[in-house]
Design a protein around this motif. Structure first.
Motif, short mmCIF file in Angstrom:
data_model
loop_
_atom_site.label_atom_id
_atom_site.label_comp_id
_atom_site.label_asym_id
_atom_site.label_seq_id
_atom_site.Cartn_x
_atom_site.Cartn_y
_atom_site.Cartn_z
N LEU A 1 0.82 -1.21 0.00
CA LEU A 1 0.00 0.00 0.00
C LEU A 1 0.85 1.26 0.00
O LEU A 1 0.53 2.26 -0.66
CB LEU A 1 -0.94 0.00 1.21
N ARG A 2 1.95 1.23 0.72
CA ARG A 2 2.85 2.38 0.76
C ARG A 2 3.63 2.53 -0.54
O ARG A 2 3.80 3.65 -1.04
CB ARG A 2 3.79 2.26 1.95
N GLU A 3 4.09 1.42 -1.08
CA GLU A 3 4.86 1.47 -2.34
C GLU A 3 4.01 2.03 -3.49
O GLU A 3 4.51 2.72 -4.37
CB GLU A 3 5.36 0.08 -2.70
N GLN A 4 2.71 1.71 -3.48
CA GLN A 4 1.81 2.17 -4.53
C GLN A 4 1.17 3.52 -4.20
O GLN A 4 0.28 3.98 -4.93
CB GLN A 4 0.71 1.13 -4.77
N ASN A 5 1.62 4.14 -3.10
CA ASN A 5 1.07 5.44 -2.66
C ASN A 5 -0.44 5.38 -2.45
O ASN A 5 -1.16 6.37 -2.68
CB ASN A 5 1.41 6.54 -3.68
N LEU A 6 -0.91 4.22 -2.02
CA LEU A 6 -2.34 4.07 -1.71
C LEU A 6 -2.65 4.56 -0.30
O LEU A 6 -3.80 4.86 0.01
CB LEU A 6 -2.76 2.61 -1.87
N THR A 7 -1.63 4.64 0.54
CA THR A 7 -1.82 5.15 1.90
C THR A 7 -0.49 5.60 2.49
O THR A 7 0.57 5.11 2.09
CB THR A 7 -2.44 4.08 2.82
N LYS A 8 -0.58 6.53 3.42
CA LYS A 8 0.58 6.93 4.23
C LYS A 8 0.26 6.69 5.70
O LYS A 8 1.04 7.04 6.58
CB LYS A 8 0.90 8.40 4.00
N LYS B 1 -15.45 -5.13 -3.80
CA LYS B 1 -16.42 -4.33 -3.05
C LYS B 1 -16.60 -2.96 -3.68
O LYS B 1 -17.66 -2.36 -3.61
CB LYS B 1 -15.96 -4.17 -1.59
N TYR B 2 -15.52 -2.46 -4.30
CA TYR B 2 -15.56 -1.16 -4.97
C TYR B 2 -15.15 -1.34 -6.44
O TYR B 2 -14.05 -0.97 -6.83
CB TYR B 2 -14.61 -0.18 -4.27
N PRO B 3 -16.04 -1.89 -7.26
CA PRO B 3 -15.68 -2.19 -8.65
C PRO B 3 -15.39 -0.96 -9.50
O PRO B 3 -14.76 -1.08 -10.56
CB PRO B 3 -16.92 -2.94 -9.17
N ASN B 4 -15.82 0.21 -9.06
CA ASN B 4 -15.56 1.43 -9.82
C ASN B 4 -14.20 2.04 -9.50
O ASN B 4 -13.80 3.03 -10.11
CB ASN B 4 -16.66 2.46 -9.58
N THR B 5 -13.49 1.46 -8.51
CA THR B 5 -12.14 1.90 -8.18
C THR B 5 -11.15 0.88 -8.70
O THR B 5 -11.33 -0.32 -8.50
CB THR B 5 -11.97 2.02 -6.64
N GLU B 6 -10.12 1.34 -9.40
CA GLU B 6 -9.14 0.40 -9.95
C GLU B 6 -8.43 -0.33 -8.82
O GLU B 6 -7.90 0.27 -7.89
CB GLU B 6 -8.10 1.14 -10.79
N CYS B 7 -8.42 -1.64 -8.91
CA CYS B 7 -7.65 -2.46 -7.99
C CYS B 7 -6.20 -2.46 -8.46
O CYS B 7 -5.93 -2.68 -9.63
CB CYS B 7 -8.18 -3.89 -7.94
N ILE B 8 -5.28 -2.20 -7.53
CA ILE B 8 -3.85 -2.22 -7.85
C ILE B 8 -3.20 -3.31 -7.01
O ILE B 8 -3.06 -3.17 -5.80
CB ILE B 8 -3.20 -0.86 -7.58
N GLY B 9 -2.83 -4.41 -7.65
CA GLY B 9 -2.19 -5.50 -6.95
C GLY B 9 -0.69 -5.44 -7.08
O GLY B 9 -0.13 -4.48 -7.63
N ARG B 10 -0.01 -6.46 -6.60
CA ARG B 10 1.45 -6.50 -6.67
C ARG B 10 1.92 -6.89 -8.07
O ARG B 10 1.21 -7.53 -8.83
CB ARG B 10 2.01 -7.50 -5.66
N PHE B 11 3.14 -6.46 -8.38
CA PHE B 11 3.81 -6.81 -9.63
C PHE B 11 2.98 -6.46 -10.87
O PHE B 11 2.88 -7.22 -11.82
CB PHE B 11 4.18 -8.30 -9.65
N GLY B 12 2.35 -5.28 -10.83
CA GLY B 12 1.64 -4.77 -12.00
C GLY B 12 0.24 -5.31 -12.20
O GLY B 12 -0.39 -4.98 -13.22
#
Length: 232
Positions: free
Chosen positions: A64-71, A139-150
């Protein structure tokens, strides 16, 4: 001689005390995984080995931190109990025990398919996979899911199988061949002498682009002649 002996005892005592204090401090310091809290306490976490949960929490906060999804240092995670599966597989003398489950993270609007694997044998170690599930499971299909390794919910694989229709009414079902970039497209053209293959390919390419994926990455294999009621 007595003073020398007392001095040695004193030095040893100081070293032991310092070591104990150091170990105590290390023990009391916040761990990286402490930032991730599993909030639905009613879930039966005994189905997942505790060391697997620790590995998952550690890798999740890093991701989450690497993808800047949260601090934040306070991430609440909910595990879907009905998705928890723990199983063991044996392959070429390597025993791999896997715990798989789906988690929802409301604060960042992400849903992840998690697998924690622990292999014993020629290879030893715990490995955590944090991938996107099918869009239908998010749960939030309108938000892009960002997983590991692209990994991303923009990838076609997370939308399959998919059913649509040509403008002329013929049904299409799109599936994938596991482990390949081939998309199997079943065109319900029934007994048409000239099934609309070109139109089918164009529609599928446009659909891939709308998702956000690159249509050039996929090979389209259109299969024709299917009628309503046929199984595929």
């Amino acid at each position: 001689m007595k003073n020398k002996k007392n001095l040695i005892i004193t030095i040893i005592s100081i070293i032991i005390s310092a070591t104990l204090i150091f170990l105590l401090v290390i023990t009391l310091l916040p761990k990286e995984y402490d930032a991730v809290k599993i909030t639905n306490e009613s879930v039966n976490l005994s189905k997942i080995p505790s060391e697997y949960l620790t590995a998952f929490r550690t890798q999740l906060i890093r991701h989450l931190r690497e993808q800047n999804l949260t601090k934040s240092d306070d991430i609440d995670v909910s595990i879907r109990e009905d998705t928890i599966h723990t199983f063991t597989e044996i392959n070429h003398s390597i025993n791999t025990t896997t715990s798989a489950f789906i988690v929802d993270i409301d604060s960042v609007k992400q849903t992840y398919q998690v697998k924690v694997l622990n292999a014993t044998g020629d290879y030893v170690g715990i490995y955590t996979q944090i991938n996107c599930p099918k869009v239908s499971e998010m749960k939030y299909p309108n938000t892009e899911c960002i997983g590991r390794f692209g990994d991303s919910s923009k990838k076609v694989e997370h939308h399959l199988p998919y059913e649509t229709k040509l403008a002329s009414g013929e049904k299409l079902i799109i599936k994938s061949i596991a482990g390949s970039n081939i998309l199997q497209i079943y065109l319900y053209s029934c007994d048409q002498k000239s099934p609309k293959i070109k139109e089918t390919e164009e529609l599928v390419k446009n659909w891939i682009k709308e998702i956000g994926d690159d249509a050039n990455l996929y090979q389209l294999n259109v299969r024709t002649g299917y009628c309503e009621g046929d199984t595929i």
